[in-house]
Motif scaffolding. Structure first.
Motif, PDB file in Angstrom:
ATOM      1  N   SER A  17       6.769  16.749 -35.587  1.00  0.00           N
ATOM      2  CA  SER A  17       7.164  17.140 -34.225  1.00  0.00           C
ATOM      3  C   SER A  17       7.822  16.005 -33.454  1.00  0.00           C
ATOM      4  CB  SER A  17       5.941  17.648 -33.448  1.00  0.00           C
ATOM      5  OG  SER A  17       4.946  16.641 -33.391  1.00  0.00           O
ATOM      6  N   SER A  18       7.810  14.782 -34.010  1.00  0.00           N
ATOM      7  CA  SER A  18       8.483  13.674 -33.317  1.00  0.00           C
ATOM      8  C   SER A  18       8.728  12.510 -34.275  1.00  0.00           C
ATOM      9  CB  SER A  18       7.648  13.201 -32.114  1.00  0.00           C
ATOM     10  OG  SER A  18       6.430  12.656 -32.550  1.00  0.00           O
ATOM     11  N   GLY A  19       9.427  11.521 -33.767  1.00  0.00           N
ATOM     12  CA  GLY A  19       9.553  10.232 -34.432  1.00  0.00           C
ATOM     13  C   GLY A  19       9.984  10.262 -35.893  1.00  0.00           C
ATOM     14  N   ALA A  39       2.520  19.852 -37.582  1.00  0.00           N
ATOM     15  CA  ALA A  39       1.981  19.025 -36.491  1.00  0.00           C
ATOM     16  C   ALA A  39       1.235  19.989 -35.565  1.00  0.00           C
ATOM     17  CB  ALA A  39       3.088  18.295 -35.724  1.00  0.00           C
ATOM     18  N   ARG A  40       0.675  19.446 -34.474  1.00  0.00           N
ATOM     19  CA  ARG A  40      -0.077  20.311 -33.554  1.00  0.00           C
ATOM     20  C   ARG A  40       0.828  20.969 -32.515  1.00  0.00           C
ATOM     21  NH1 ARG A  40      -3.900  15.578 -31.836  1.00  0.00           N
ATOM     22  NH2 ARG A  40      -1.797  14.727 -31.830  1.00  0.00           N
ATOM     23  N   THR A  65      -0.471  22.623 -37.377  1.00  0.00           N
ATOM     24  CA  THR A  65      -1.512  22.012 -38.212  1.00  0.00           C
ATOM     25  C   THR A  65      -2.201  20.885 -37.457  1.00  0.00           C
ATOM     26  OG1 THR A  65      -0.086  22.376 -40.149  1.00  0.00           O
ATOM     27  CG2 THR A  65      -1.904  20.819 -40.425  1.00  0.00           C
ATOM     28  N   LEU A  96      -1.778   8.024 -35.955  1.00  0.00           N
ATOM     29  CA  LEU A  96      -1.785   7.500 -34.594  1.00  0.00           C
ATOM     30  C   LEU A  96      -2.595   6.220 -34.502  1.00  0.00           C
ATOM     31  CD1 LEU A  96      -4.805   8.299 -33.495  1.00  0.00           C
ATOM     32  CD2 LEU A  96      -3.740  10.489 -33.059  1.00  0.00           C
ATOM     33  N   VAL A 142       3.438   7.336 -45.418  1.00  0.00           N
ATOM     34  CA  VAL A 142       3.915   6.371 -44.433  1.00  0.00           C
ATOM     35  C   VAL A 142       2.754   5.409 -44.144  1.00  0.00           C
ATOM     36  CG1 VAL A 142       4.854   6.006 -42.127  1.00  0.00           C
ATOM     37  CG2 VAL A 142       5.584   7.987 -43.489  1.00  0.00           C
ATOM     38  N   TYR A 157      -6.950   0.418 -36.761  1.00  0.00           N
ATOM     39  CA  TYR A 157      -5.676   1.040 -37.149  1.00  0.00           C
ATOM     40  C   TYR A 157      -5.155   0.378 -38.425  1.00  0.00           C
ATOM     41  CZ  TYR A 157      -0.755   2.202 -37.396  1.00  0.00           C
ATOM     42  OH  TYR A 157       0.471   2.615 -37.867  1.00  0.00           O
ATOM     43  N   LYS A 161      -4.473   1.911 -42.398  1.00  0.00           N
ATOM     44  CA  LYS A 161      -3.225   1.844 -43.158  1.00  0.00           C
ATOM     45  C   LYS A 161      -3.408   1.065 -44.466  1.00  0.00           C
ATOM     46  CE  LYS A 161      -0.560   4.394 -40.616  1.00  0.00           C
ATOM     47  NZ  LYS A 161       0.062   5.618 -41.160  1.00  0.00           N
ATOM     48  N   PRO A 187       6.808   0.759 -42.425  1.00  0.00           N
ATOM     49  CA  PRO A 187       7.622   0.263 -41.312  1.00  0.00           C
ATOM     50  C   PRO A 187       6.813  -0.730 -40.478  1.00  0.00           C
ATOM     51  CG  PRO A 187       7.109   2.625 -41.090  1.00  0.00           C
ATOM     52  CD  PRO A 187       6.192   2.055 -42.111  1.00  0.00           C
ATOM     53  N   THR A 192       9.640   5.160 -31.495  1.00  0.00           N
ATOM     54  CA  THR A 192       9.178   6.547 -31.442  1.00  0.00           C
ATOM     55  C   THR A 192       8.191   6.678 -30.278  1.00  0.00           C
ATOM     56  OG1 THR A 192       7.233   6.119 -32.810  1.00  0.00           O
ATOM     57  CG2 THR A 192       9.269   6.650 -33.984  1.00  0.00           C
ATOM     58  N   PHE A 194       5.148   6.611 -30.719  1.00  0.00           N
ATOM     59  CA  PHE A 194       4.013   5.805 -31.164  1.00  0.00           C
ATOM     60  C   PHE A 194       3.747   4.676 -30.173  1.00  0.00           C
ATOM     61  CE2 PHE A 194       2.072   2.553 -33.927  1.00  0.00           C
ATOM     62  CZ  PHE A 194       1.134   3.301 -34.592  1.00  0.00           C
TER      63      PHE A 194
HETATM   64  N1  LIG Z   1       6.316   3.691 -34.752  1.00  0.00           N
HETATM   65  C1  LIG Z   1       5.872   2.619 -35.357  1.00  0.00           C
HETATM   66  O1  LIG Z   1       6.086   1.494 -34.895  1.00  0.00           O
HETATM   67  C2  LIG Z   1       5.140   2.742 -36.666  1.00  0.00           C
HETATM   68  C3  LIG Z   1       4.988   1.580 -37.445  1.00  0.00           C
HETATM   69  C4  LIG Z   1       4.319   1.660 -38.654  1.00  0.00           C
HETATM   70  C5  LIG Z   1       3.815   2.866 -39.072  1.00  0.00           C
HETATM   71  N2  LIG Z   1       3.947   3.984 -38.298  1.00  0.00           N
HETATM   72  C6  LIG Z   1       3.395   5.239 -38.787  1.00  0.00           C
HETATM   73  O2  LIG Z   1       4.398   6.223 -38.792  1.00  0.00           O
HETATM   74  C7  LIG Z   1       3.790   7.509 -38.714  1.00  0.00           C
HETATM   75  C8  LIG Z   1       4.569   8.364 -37.717  1.00  0.00           C
HETATM   76  O3  LIG Z   1       4.474   7.784 -36.448  1.00  0.00           O
HETATM   77  P1  LIG Z   1       5.689   7.757 -35.404  1.00  0.00           P
HETATM   78  O4  LIG Z   1       6.049   6.362 -35.188  1.00  0.00           O
HETATM   79  O5  LIG Z   1       6.724   8.740 -35.796  1.00  0.00           O
HETATM   80  O6  LIG Z   1       4.912   8.223 -34.087  1.00  0.00           O
HETATM   81  P2  LIG Z   1       4.965   9.553 -33.219  1.00  0.00           P
HETATM   82  O7  LIG Z   1       6.340   9.818 -32.719  1.00  0.00           O
HETATM   83  O8  LIG Z   1       3.853   9.398 -32.238  1.00  0.00           O
HETATM   84  O9  LIG Z   1       4.602  10.695 -34.269  1.00  0.00           O
HETATM   85  C9  LIG Z   1       3.297  10.937 -34.729  1.00  0.00           C
HETATM   86  C10 LIG Z   1       3.263  12.312 -35.352  1.00  0.00           C
HETATM   87  O10 LIG Z   1       1.947  12.544 -35.884  1.00  0.00           O
HETATM   88  C11 LIG Z   1       1.527  13.839 -35.452  1.00  0.00           C
HETATM   89  N3  LIG Z   1       0.075  13.917 -35.362  1.00  0.00           N
HETATM   90  C12 LIG Z   1      -0.767  13.084 -34.714  1.00  0.00           C
HETATM   91  N4  LIG Z   1      -2.029  13.539 -34.823  1.00  0.00           N
HETATM   92  C13 LIG Z   1      -1.972  14.683 -35.565  1.00  0.00           C
HETATM   93  C14 LIG Z   1      -2.927  15.636 -35.989  1.00  0.00           C
HETATM   94  N5  LIG Z   1      -4.233  15.500 -35.699  1.00  0.00           N
HETATM   95  N6  LIG Z   1      -2.511  16.684 -36.715  1.00  0.00           N
HETATM   96  C15 LIG Z   1      -1.189  16.832 -37.026  1.00  0.00           C
HETATM   97  N7  LIG Z   1      -0.256  15.983 -36.650  1.00  0.00           N
HETATM   98  C16 LIG Z   1      -0.629  14.924 -35.905  1.00  0.00           C
HETATM   99  C17 LIG Z   1       2.190  14.034 -34.095  1.00  0.00           C
HETATM  100  O11 LIG Z   1       2.351  15.409 -33.826  1.00  0.00           O
HETATM  101  P3  LIG Z   1       1.495  16.286 -32.779  1.00  0.00           P
HETATM  102  O12 LIG Z   1       1.124  15.396 -31.626  1.00  0.00           O
HETATM  103  O13 LIG Z   1       2.447  17.385 -32.409  1.00  0.00           O
HETATM  104  O14 LIG Z   1       0.325  16.787 -33.547  1.00  0.00           O
HETATM  105  C18 LIG Z   1       3.563  13.416 -34.332  1.00  0.00           C
HETATM  106  O15 LIG Z   1       4.436  14.345 -34.915  1.00  0.00           O
HETATM  107  C19 LIG Z   1       2.319   7.264 -38.372  1.00  0.00           C
HETATM  108  O16 LIG Z   1       1.553   7.398 -39.540  1.00  0.00           O
HETATM  109  C20 LIG Z   1       2.304   5.819 -37.906  1.00  0.00           C
HETATM  110  O17 LIG Z   1       1.056   5.202 -38.123  1.00  0.00           O
HETATM  111  C21 LIG Z   1       4.621   3.940 -37.108  1.00  0.00           C
END
Ligand SMILES: NC(=O)c1ccc[n+]([C@@H]2O[C@H](COP(=O)([O-])OP(=O)(O)OC[C@H]3O[C@@H](n4cnc5c(N)ncnc54)[C@H](OP(=O)(O)O)[C@@H]3O)[C@@H](O)[C@H]2O)c1
Length: 246
Positions: A17-19, A39-40, A65, A96, A142, A157, A161, A187, A192, A194
């Protein structure tokens, strides 16, 4: 189009749903895959799905989901396979970060993060493996820079990971001989939503060009998903000055 590398493949992306998840669903569809988006936030999923159909003509399936809920994850995989008849690629992306130091973290924050980043990845992987085995499919996780190096903040956190990477590579050892490829993409800062739990999201905190964009991570995931014979075991994506000041 018949010439697209993922033509005829079906991918399921959690956190679509995002990022990074949204960008990944888009990249896999561009490469020819049909995509299930989980996603939710159902409205956001429907909007992303509509854009994917419009831009790439792929079939899409938004599946509401909650990855923390075992039944919901079982249903996510069942619904995807019922709709498309197969599953070639699972991208375990939903995740998250909550809270800061160990002393300040409540049990509730701890459980929310572990259930999302760890339990959800386990449930989805377990449900997907039988289908991926039938298709010589791809299991893509990821991870994070935080799952490779010690960090001075949010150790829980980071540990979640480290678990993802450890689990992924152990599963790799387990399912490799059955033809399933396993990839971890790590990454660091990505622009995002995040990080909103720390006050401002990474897309608010960083200017364009300062850190990694979600589309760059999506490209790494799509690269792994396009491999037919070999496994891209691990890919790290950081901004170029990531190690300055270490
Ligand atoms: N951004 C960074 O700097 C970074 C760096 C390293 C790793 N990551 C990893 O990258 C992944 C994606 O993160 P992002 O950066 O794209 O952040 P984001 O934009 O906040 O996206 C997080 C996604 O996870 C979903 N999500 C969270 N809780 C959930 C649940 N209980 N059930 C289903 N979906 C859920 C959210 O959707 P809903 O809220 O709609 O459920 C959203 O689509 C994560 O695993 C994060 O740890 C991010």
């Amino acid at each position: 189009m018949a010439d697209d590398p993922l033509d005829g493949r079906v991918a399921l992306v959690t956190g679509a749903s995002s990022g990074i998840g949204e960008a990944t669903a888009m990249a896999l569809a561009r490469d020819g895959a049909d995509v299930a988006l989980a996603a939710r936030r159902e409205k956001r999923l429907r909007e992303v799905a509509a854009r994917i159909r419009e831009e790439h003509g792929a079939q899409t399936l938004p599946v509401r989901t909650n990855v923390r809920d075992e039944d919901s994850v079982v249903e996510m995989v069942e619904t995807t396979v019922a709709e498309f008849g197969r599953l070639d690629c699972l991208v375990n992306n939903a995740g998250l970060a909550r809270g800061e130091s160990v002393e300040e973290m409540s049990a509730d924050q701890f459980r929310t993060m572990m259930e999302t980043n760890v339990d959800g990845v386990f449930f989805a992987t377990r449900e997907a493996i039988p289908h991926l085995r039938e298709r010589d499919g791809h299991l893509i996780f990821v991870g994070s820079f935080a799952g490779q190096y010690p960090r001075p903040f949010n150790p829980v956190y980071a540990a979640s990971k480290w678990w993802v990477r450890g689990f992924a590579h152990s599963v790799e050892g387990n399912v490799g001989e059955e033809g399933v490829a396993v990839t971890v993409v790590n990454p660091s800062e990505v622009r995002t939503e995040f990080g909103a739990a720390y006050g401002e999201s990474f897309e608010e905190r960083f200017e364009e060009g300062e850190v990694t964009e979600p589309e760059e991570v999506a490209e790494a995931i799509a690269f792994a998903a396009r491999q037919e014979g070999s496994t891209v075991s691990e890919l790290d994506l950081y901004r170029r000055d990531k190690f300055s000041g270490f």
